[in-house]
Design a protein around this motif. Structure first.
Motif, PDB file in Angstrom:
ATOM      1  N   SER A 107     -50.116 -44.508  11.256  1.00 41.18           N
ATOM      2  CA  SER A 107     -51.183 -44.707  12.237  1.00 41.18           C
ATOM      3  C   SER A 107     -51.301 -43.510  13.172  1.00 41.18           C
ATOM      4  O   SER A 107     -52.415 -43.086  13.521  1.00 41.18           O
ATOM      5  CB  SER A 107     -50.941 -45.995  13.029  1.00 41.18           C
ATOM      6  N   GLY A 108     -50.168 -42.950  13.588  1.00 39.59           N
ATOM      7  CA  GLY A 108     -50.210 -41.782  14.466  1.00 39.59           C
ATOM      8  C   GLY A 108     -50.845 -40.584  13.796  1.00 39.59           C
ATOM      9  O   GLY A 108     -51.661 -39.873  14.403  1.00 39.59           O
ATOM     10  N   ALA A 143     -55.401 -36.953  13.008  1.00 39.41           N
ATOM     11  CA  ALA A 143     -56.367 -36.308  12.114  1.00 39.41           C
ATOM     12  C   ALA A 143     -57.794 -36.502  12.627  1.00 39.41           C
ATOM     13  O   ALA A 143     -58.587 -35.551  12.660  1.00 39.41           O
ATOM     14  CB  ALA A 143     -56.220 -36.877  10.708  1.00 39.41           C
ATOM     15  N   VAL A 144     -58.117 -37.734  13.030  1.00 39.66           N
ATOM     16  CA  VAL A 144     -59.464 -37.996  13.557  1.00 39.66           C
ATOM     17  C   VAL A 144     -59.689 -37.202  14.831  1.00 39.66           C
ATOM     18  O   VAL A 144     -60.768 -36.606  15.037  1.00 39.66           O
ATOM     19  CB  VAL A 144     -59.652 -39.504  13.815  1.00 39.66           C
ATOM     20  N   ILE A 146     -67.793 -37.803  22.086  1.00 38.70           N
ATOM     21  CA  ILE A 146     -68.578 -38.992  21.735  1.00 38.70           C
ATOM     22  C   ILE A 146     -68.090 -39.582  20.412  1.00 38.70           C
ATOM     23  O   ILE A 146     -67.906 -40.797  20.281  1.00 38.70           O
ATOM     24  CB  ILE A 146     -70.076 -38.646  21.657  1.00 38.70           C
ATOM     25  N   ALA A 147     -67.861 -38.719  19.427  1.00 41.38           N
ATOM     26  CA  ALA A 147     -67.381 -39.195  18.126  1.00 41.38           C
ATOM     27  C   ALA A 147     -66.008 -39.846  18.261  1.00 41.38           C
ATOM     28  O   ALA A 147     -65.754 -40.914  17.688  1.00 41.38           O
ATOM     29  CB  ALA A 147     -67.326 -38.037  17.132  1.00 41.38           C
ATOM     30  N   ALA A 181     -52.038 -40.655  25.669  1.00 39.52           N
ATOM     31  CA  ALA A 181     -51.674 -39.929  24.449  1.00 39.52           C
ATOM     32  C   ALA A 181     -52.823 -39.774  23.461  1.00 39.52           C
ATOM     33  O   ALA A 181     -52.580 -39.448  22.303  1.00 39.52           O
ATOM     34  CB  ALA A 181     -50.495 -40.627  23.771  1.00 39.52           C
ATOM     35  N   GLY A 182     -54.046 -39.983  23.872  1.00 48.86           N
ATOM     36  CA  GLY A 182     -55.181 -39.773  23.002  1.00 48.86           C
ATOM     37  C   GLY A 182     -55.259 -40.766  21.860  1.00 48.86           C
ATOM     38  O   GLY A 182     -54.619 -41.825  21.884  1.00 48.86           O
ATOM     39  N   LEU A 183     -56.044 -40.425  20.854  1.00 47.98           N
ATOM     40  CA  LEU A 183     -56.229 -41.318  19.707  1.00 47.98           C
ATOM     41  C   LEU A 183     -54.928 -41.644  18.974  1.00 47.98           C
ATOM     42  O   LEU A 183     -54.731 -42.796  18.563  1.00 47.98           O
ATOM     43  CB  LEU A 183     -57.235 -40.711  18.732  1.00 47.98           C
ATOM     44  N   PRO A 184     -54.001 -40.685  18.812  1.00 49.26           N
ATOM     45  CA  PRO A 184     -52.729 -41.066  18.178  1.00 49.26           C
ATOM     46  C   PRO A 184     -51.997 -42.151  18.955  1.00 49.26           C
ATOM     47  O   PRO A 184     -51.446 -43.082  18.359  1.00 49.26           O
ATOM     48  CB  PRO A 184     -51.928 -39.754  18.155  1.00 49.26           C
ATOM     49  N   GLY A 185     -51.986 -42.051  20.280  1.00 53.42           N
ATOM     50  CA  GLY A 185     -51.305 -43.060  21.093  1.00 53.42           C
ATOM     51  C   GLY A 185     -51.937 -44.423  20.962  1.00 53.42           C
ATOM     52  O   GLY A 185     -51.241 -45.436  20.827  1.00 53.42           O
TER      53      GLY A 185
END
Length: 330
Positions: free
Chosen positions: A73-74, A79-80, A95-96, A175-179
């Motif tokens: 998941s991290g 990656a995204v 936005i994405a 921690a952004g999207l990974p978090g």
């Protein structure tokens, strides 16, 4: 994407999800990130949780499963985030990323599911209320009277405000999207395999303990948001919420659920939690706001939803302020 932009990402994600939710057509077409995470957890459970193994081996397998889940998941979240931050420019990239991160939040669906319980009680009585509440709680619906159905809906609203809204947005801001992705994976694992059943007592130990850890800050923050929102909610008591939180939150069988539940109970003058039945087994628990009213109604569910909306709006405003304070200038 710079770390200083993470609070802005969290704010935008909450705003997007509050406005649009997750479209049903998209869910039917490709599913949902939580269903993808759930499929991975189910696969790990099938392959690694062998009933013939000793409890120690099954606990070790559960630890390995959680590590694999966290890594997958991290990395997916990273990656995204790299794609959004690297190839789309700052504005479009944010936005994405916010559109993706919004799928990990549950503001609209939580409100809709809890409101459906109130509507079912008002239109179809106890039978309708039991059917509606069975979609959001795991306790035995046939053991619930109308007051217990209403209490269950309000308890679910309070706990999931922390687990489904505050916690993922908190980790997104930190921690952004990974978090956020790692948090959602851990929380989903706890809901699927973190139960004290014969199959998951050992295998689910790691997911349950890790879920307790990652929810610690959000549960306290959610309680504080509810207490503060009670100041601006007609008929709610901020003082009652504060007192109940300080007195009762630590007495709950969960190290985290008691915080938002106690705050909600005190704000509404209700006594929540207490003994409940799951799978025919009676589970003992302390009352949140002992001495409050146990005879909850559909009207109390709607009062809880009004308080939830204000607490959620307050959280969004706090993240907006934080985003402005830490945003890079120049």
């Amino acid at each position: 994407m710079q770390i200083s932009l993470f609070p802005l990402l969290a704010f935008l994600s909450l705003a997007v999800e509050a406005a649009a939710g997750y479209p049903d057509r998209l869910y039917r077409a490709i599913g949902h990130p939580v269903t993808w995470i759930g499929a991975l957890i189910a696969m790990l459970d099938r392959r690694l949780n062998r009933e013939r193994d000793a409890p120690g081996a099954r606990r070790a397998a559960g630890i390995a499963a959680v590590l694999a889940l966290v890594a997958a998941s991290g990395l997916a979240g990273l990656a995204v985030q790299l794609v959004c931050g690297g190839g789309l420019g700052l504005g479009m990239g944010l936005i994405a990323a916010a559109l993706v991160a919004g799928t990990l939040l549950a503001q609209r669906s939580l409100h809709a599911h809890v409101a459906a319980v109130a509507e079912a009680l008002e239109r179809n009585g106890l039978a309708g209320g039991r059917r509606a509440v069975s979609h959001i709680v795991g306790r035995d619906p046939e053991s619930l009277d109308e007051a217990a159905v209403a209490r269950a809906a309000i308890e679910s609203l309070a706990e999931n405000f922390s687990d489904g809204v505050v916690a993922p947005a908190f980790w997104l801001a930190v921690a952004g999207l990974p978090g956020a992705a790692v948090y959602k994976a851990i929380n989903t694992a706890d809901s699927m395999i973190g139960h004290r059943t014969a199959r998951h007592e050992a295998f689910g130990w790691a997911s349950a303990r890790l879920d307790d850890l990652v929810n610690l800050p959000a549960a306290r923050l959610a309680a504080l948001l509810i207490v503060t929102a009670a100041v601006f909610t007609p008929g709610a008591s901020a003082r009652g919420a504060w007192r109940a939180t300080l007195r009762d939150a630590r007495r709950h069988r969960s190290p985290n659920a008691g915080w938002p539940e106690a705050a909600m109970a005190g704000a509404l003058g209700l006594a929540l939690a207490g003994p409940r039945r799951y799978g025919g087994i009676r589970v003992e628990d302390a009352l949140m706001n002992a001495g409050g009213r146990r005879e909850a109604t559909a009207g109390d569910i709607r009062r809880a939803l009004a308080l939830y909306r204000r607490a959620d709006a307050l959280f969004i405003a706090v993240l907006a302020l934080l985003a402005v304070l830490v945003m890079p200038h120049g």
